[in-house]
Scaffold this active site. Structure first.
Site, PDB file in Angstrom:
ATOM      1  N   GLU A 143       3.400  -0.013  -2.541  1.00 29.25           N
ATOM      2  CA  GLU A 143       2.170  -0.603  -3.100  1.00 29.25           C
ATOM      3  C   GLU A 143       1.398   0.320  -4.035  1.00 29.25           C
ATOM      4  O   GLU A 143       0.205   0.555  -3.879  1.00 29.25           O
ATOM      5  CB  GLU A 143       1.254  -1.070  -1.947  1.00 29.25           C
ATOM      6  CG  GLU A 143       1.934  -2.058  -1.012  1.00 29.25           C
ATOM      7  CD  GLU A 143       1.104  -2.412   0.220  1.00 29.25           C
ATOM      8  OE1 GLU A 143      -0.110  -2.131   0.240  1.00 29.25           O
ATOM      9  OE2 GLU A 143       1.673  -2.961   1.174  1.00 29.25           O
ATOM     10  N   ASN A 189       8.571  -0.405  -2.784  1.00 30.68           N
ATOM     11  CA  ASN A 189       8.243  -1.599  -2.009  1.00 30.68           C
ATOM     12  C   ASN A 189       6.851  -2.107  -2.366  1.00 30.68           C
ATOM     13  O   ASN A 189       5.905  -1.313  -2.478  1.00 30.68           O
ATOM     14  CB  ASN A 189       8.288  -1.231  -0.513  1.00 30.68           C
ATOM     15  CG  ASN A 189       8.186  -2.442   0.396  1.00 30.68           C
ATOM     16  OD1 ASN A 189       8.859  -3.434   0.180  1.00 30.68           O
ATOM     17  ND2 ASN A 189       7.334  -2.344   1.410  1.00 30.68           N
ATOM     18  N   HIS A 225       4.594 -11.500   1.789  1.00 32.42           N
ATOM     19  CA  HIS A 225       3.611 -11.978   2.770  1.00 32.42           C
ATOM     20  C   HIS A 225       2.928 -13.182   2.138  1.00 32.42           C
ATOM     21  O   HIS A 225       2.125 -13.031   1.203  1.00 32.42           O
ATOM     22  CB  HIS A 225       2.565 -10.892   3.084  1.00 32.42           C
ATOM     23  CG  HIS A 225       3.107  -9.698   3.792  1.00 32.42           C
ATOM     24  ND1 HIS A 225       3.545  -9.766   5.100  1.00 32.42           N
ATOM     25  CD2 HIS A 225       3.294  -8.427   3.393  1.00 32.42           C
ATOM     26  CE1 HIS A 225       3.965  -8.560   5.484  1.00 32.42           C
ATOM     27  NE2 HIS A 225       3.830  -7.727   4.463  1.00 32.42           N
ATOM     28  N   GLU A 255       9.495  -7.669   4.189  1.00 30.46           N
ATOM     29  CA  GLU A 255       8.450  -7.899   5.200  1.00 30.46           C
ATOM     30  C   GLU A 255       8.033  -9.377   5.285  1.00 30.46           C
ATOM     31  O   GLU A 255       6.910  -9.692   5.597  1.00 30.46           O
ATOM     32  CB  GLU A 255       7.188  -7.073   4.877  1.00 30.46           C
ATOM     33  CG  GLU A 255       7.441  -5.619   4.613  1.00 30.46           C
ATOM     34  CD  GLU A 255       6.160  -4.848   4.339  1.00 30.46           C
ATOM     35  OE1 GLU A 255       5.059  -5.407   4.520  1.00 30.46           O
ATOM     36  OE2 GLU A 255       6.251  -3.664   3.948  1.00 30.46           O
ATOM     37  N   ASP A 257       6.723 -12.871   5.891  1.00 29.54           N
ATOM     38  CA  ASP A 257       6.140 -13.730   6.919  1.00 29.54           C
ATOM     39  C   ASP A 257       5.374 -14.838   6.195  1.00 29.54           C
ATOM     40  O   ASP A 257       4.954 -14.667   5.050  1.00 29.54           O
ATOM     41  CB  ASP A 257       5.269 -12.982   7.936  1.00 29.54           C
ATOM     42  CG  ASP A 257       4.257 -12.026   7.333  1.00 29.54           C
ATOM     43  OD1 ASP A 257       3.921 -11.026   7.996  1.00 29.54           O
ATOM     44  OD2 ASP A 257       3.787 -12.278   6.204  1.00 29.54           O
TER      45      ASP A 257
HETATM   46  O1  G3I Z   1      -0.739   3.598  17.562  1.00 23.67           O
HETATM   47  C1  G3I Z   1      -2.168   3.646  17.467  1.00 23.67           C
HETATM   48  C2  G3I Z   1      -2.783   3.683  18.869  1.00 23.67           C
HETATM   49  O2  G3I Z   1      -2.406   4.879  19.524  1.00 23.67           O
HETATM   50  C3  G3I Z   1      -4.303   3.579  18.739  1.00 23.67           C
HETATM   51  O3  G3I Z   1      -4.868   3.524  20.038  1.00 23.67           O
HETATM   52  C4  G3I Z   1      -4.659   2.321  17.958  1.00 23.67           C
HETATM   53  C5  G3I Z   1      -6.145   2.141  17.786  1.00 23.67           C
HETATM   54  O4  G3I Z   1      -6.616   3.034  16.796  1.00 23.67           O
HETATM   55  O5  G3I Z   1      -4.082   2.396  16.633  1.00 23.67           O
HETATM   56  C6  G3I Z   1      -2.652   2.422  16.724  1.00 23.67           C
HETATM   57  O6  G3I Z   1      -2.112   2.492  15.423  1.00 23.67           O
HETATM   58  C7  G3I Z   1      -2.230   1.273  14.697  1.00 23.67           C
HETATM   59  C8  G3I Z   1      -0.817   0.868  14.249  1.00 23.67           C
HETATM   60  O7  G3I Z   1      -0.877  -0.287  13.404  1.00 23.67           O
HETATM   61  C9  G3I Z   1       0.109   0.571  15.430  1.00 23.67           C
HETATM   62  O8  G3I Z   1      -0.307  -0.575  16.068  1.00 23.67           O
HETATM   63  C10 G3I Z   1      -3.077   1.569  13.460  1.00 23.67           C
HETATM   64  O9  G3I Z   1      -4.409   1.842  13.877  1.00 23.67           O
HETATM   65  C11 G3I Z   1      -3.073   0.351  12.541  1.00 23.67           C
HETATM   66  O10 G3I Z   1      -3.738   0.675  11.315  1.00 23.67           O
HETATM   67  C12 G3I Z   1      -1.614   0.003  12.200  1.00 23.67           C
HETATM   68  O11 G3I Z   1      -1.652  -1.184  11.412  1.00 23.67           O
HETATM   69  C13 G3I Z   1      -0.416  -1.395  10.683  1.00 23.67           C
HETATM   70  C14 G3I Z   1      -0.749  -1.367   9.181  1.00 23.67           C
HETATM   71  O12 G3I Z   1       0.435  -1.679   8.429  1.00 23.67           O
HETATM   72  C15 G3I Z   1      -1.233   0.003   8.743  1.00 23.67           C
HETATM   73  O13 G3I Z   1      -0.244   0.970   9.005  1.00 23.67           O
HETATM   74  C16 G3I Z   1       0.097  -2.781  11.063  1.00 23.67           C
HETATM   75  O14 G3I Z   1       0.511  -2.781  12.422  1.00 23.67           O
HETATM   76  C17 G3I Z   1       1.281  -3.137  10.176  1.00 23.67           C
HETATM   77  O15 G3I Z   1       1.696  -4.485  10.430  1.00 23.67           O
HETATM   78  C18 G3I Z   1       0.905  -3.015   8.700  1.00 23.67           C
HETATM   79  O16 G3I Z   1       2.083  -3.246   7.956  1.00 23.67           O
HETATM   80  C19 G3I Z   1       1.917  -3.234   6.529  1.00 23.67           C
HETATM   81  C20 G3I Z   1       3.151  -2.548   5.922  1.00 23.67           C
HETATM   82  O17 G3I Z   1       3.294  -1.241   6.442  1.00 23.67           O
HETATM   83  C21 G3I Z   1       3.047  -2.539   4.407  1.00 23.67           C
HETATM   84  N1  G3I Z   1       2.913  -3.913   3.904  1.00 23.67           N
HETATM   85  C22 G3I Z   1       1.755  -4.642   4.475  1.00 23.67           C
HETATM   86  C23 G3I Z   1       1.888  -4.688   5.999  1.00 23.67           C
HETATM   87  C24 G3I Z   1       0.769  -5.506   6.623  1.00 23.67           C
HETATM   88  O18 G3I Z   1      -0.467  -4.896   6.366  1.00 23.67           O
END
Ligand code: G3I
Length: 336
Positions: A143, A189, A225, A255, A257
């Site tokens: 991105e 990506n 998405h 990705e 959905d």
């Molecule tokens: O693992 C920690 C946990 O230890 C902690 O307690 C909790 C609360 O702070 O956070 C957890 O990490 C989270 C992680 O997902 C795992 O669940 C992060 O805060 C959260 O920001 C993260 O969100 C992910 C997001 O990308 C940012 O990395 C989403 O699950 C994920 O679906 C999303 O995926 C992105 C792709 O990488 C790129 N394309 C868009 C897509 C959707 O936004």
């Protein structure tokens, strides 16, 4: 470890995986490692039965692997790679350079350009070296192109580049990743790039320039998405995929959905509309010579990012009980 404790829950040999493998294709989804999934054997059972490629939803990102300047944690990625190896599956690395998932120790301090560049260099070399020879590919940069088709200045990483040199940080990222693992495929990506539009034109021209400069880049990922009722121009998608394929690039749907608003009942016509969106995109991939992988962002509606951060829900091929939806049937029939 639960990942390896799964027993065959009754064999259906005619799966998305078995059909994809007959066509030399990868089909898979994003794997989420947290308490809920680790306590759900059906999750891993479904992954290994129905799919042959995994992308970690989070555990290989900057904030998950590199929590302080000298501290790396690869345990989550190692677990997914071990599960994949155990089940003859491939893994997509995701992602090395992105404006999100950057830990505070990087985002919150005013580093010099030189220091920021050194931090990114160290990150890429350390992470790619750790997973050397274990991955199918990396989403090296995620991105980085805006809706206007230009290199975005969003996030910390573009600050490495001065003025008209914006984009050098991207070229270096691919060079460093290739240095660390010359055999892993390197992808760019992005989202909103499935049809021909300003953004996909920008991505196309950018990657074309990278290739002209000899920057090691092998493929392009289309996140896709989308929502169940947004207009999708199938012709434009096919034309768009073809032009990237004509550049000699591999294509991955990375990705996908297809969200449905939470206040819309999941009636058969709504689920058929959702299935039609999958047909258009996956059909275009199958029609494109170098499109080799189709992944959804999660594998079951039971675990999806979408209802945590948007007003959408039920975006995937399997419902929250792992039962096939019309979208699953459409994808499967296209693999016939
Ligand atoms: O693992 C920690 C946990 O230890 C902690 O307690 C909790 C609360 O702070 O956070 C957890 O990490 C989270 C992680 O997902 C795992 O669940 C992060 O805060 C959260 O920001 C993260 O969100 C992910 C997001 O990308 C940012 O990395 C989403 O699950 C994920 O679906 C999303 O995926 C992105 C792709 O990488 C790129 N394309 C868009 C897509 C959707 O936004």
């Amino acid at each position: 470890m639960i990942l390896f404790a799964t027993q065959a829950l009754g064999g259906n040999s005619d799966t998305l995986r078995s059909r994809a493998e007959k066509k030399g294709l990868f089909i898979g989804g994003a794997m989420r490692l947290y308490k809920e999934t680790l306590d759900d054997p059906k999750y891993f059972e479904t992954f290994k039965n129905e799919f042959n490629v995994i992308v970690p939803e989070h555990v290989m990102k900057f904030d998950a692997t590199h929590s302080s300047e000298k501290t790396y944690d690869f345990s989550g990625g190692d677990l997914i790679v071990d599960f994949a190896n155990h089940n003859s599956m491939k893994v997509r690395g995701h992602t090395l350079v992105w404006h999100e998932a950057v830990p505070p120790w990087v985002n919150q301090y005013k580093y010099s350009r030189r220091k920021l560049k050194a931090i990114l260099h160290d990150h890429i070399l350390s992470v790619v070296t750790h997973f050397k020879s274990k991955l199918l590919c990396w989403d090296v940069v995620n991105e980085a192109i805006g809706e206007d088709g230009k290199i975005s200045r969003e996030g910390i990483w573009p600050r490495i580049d001065k003025g008209k040199h914006l984009g050098d940080y991207i070229k270096n990222a691919y060079r460093w990743a290739h240095q660390a693992d010359p055999d892993v495929l390197l992808f760019y990506n992005d989202y909103g790039t499935e049809e021909i539009n300003k953004k996909s034109d920008g991505v196309y021209n950018f990657i074309k320039d990278l290739k002209k400069e000899g920057v090691p880049i092998h493929g392009v990922g289309f996140q896709v998405h989308i929502s169940y009722n947004e207009p999708l121009n199938e012709e434009s998608i096919r034309e768009n995929f073809k032009r990237f394929s004509d550049l000699g690039l591999l294509l991955h749907i990375t990705e996908m959905d297809v969200g449905i608003p939470k206040d819309v009942p999941l009636t058969p016509p709504v689920l058929e509309q959702q299935a039609e969106q999958y047909r258009k995109v996956f059909g275009a991939c199958l029609a494109t010579p170098l499109c080799q992988a189709f992944l959804t962002w999660g594998i079951t509606d039971k675990y999806t990012w979408i209802n945590q951060v948007t007003d959408m829900t039920a975006p995937l091929l399997l419902d929250e009980f792992y039962l096939p939806k019309p979208a699953y049937r459409v994808v499967k029939s296209l693999l016939d």
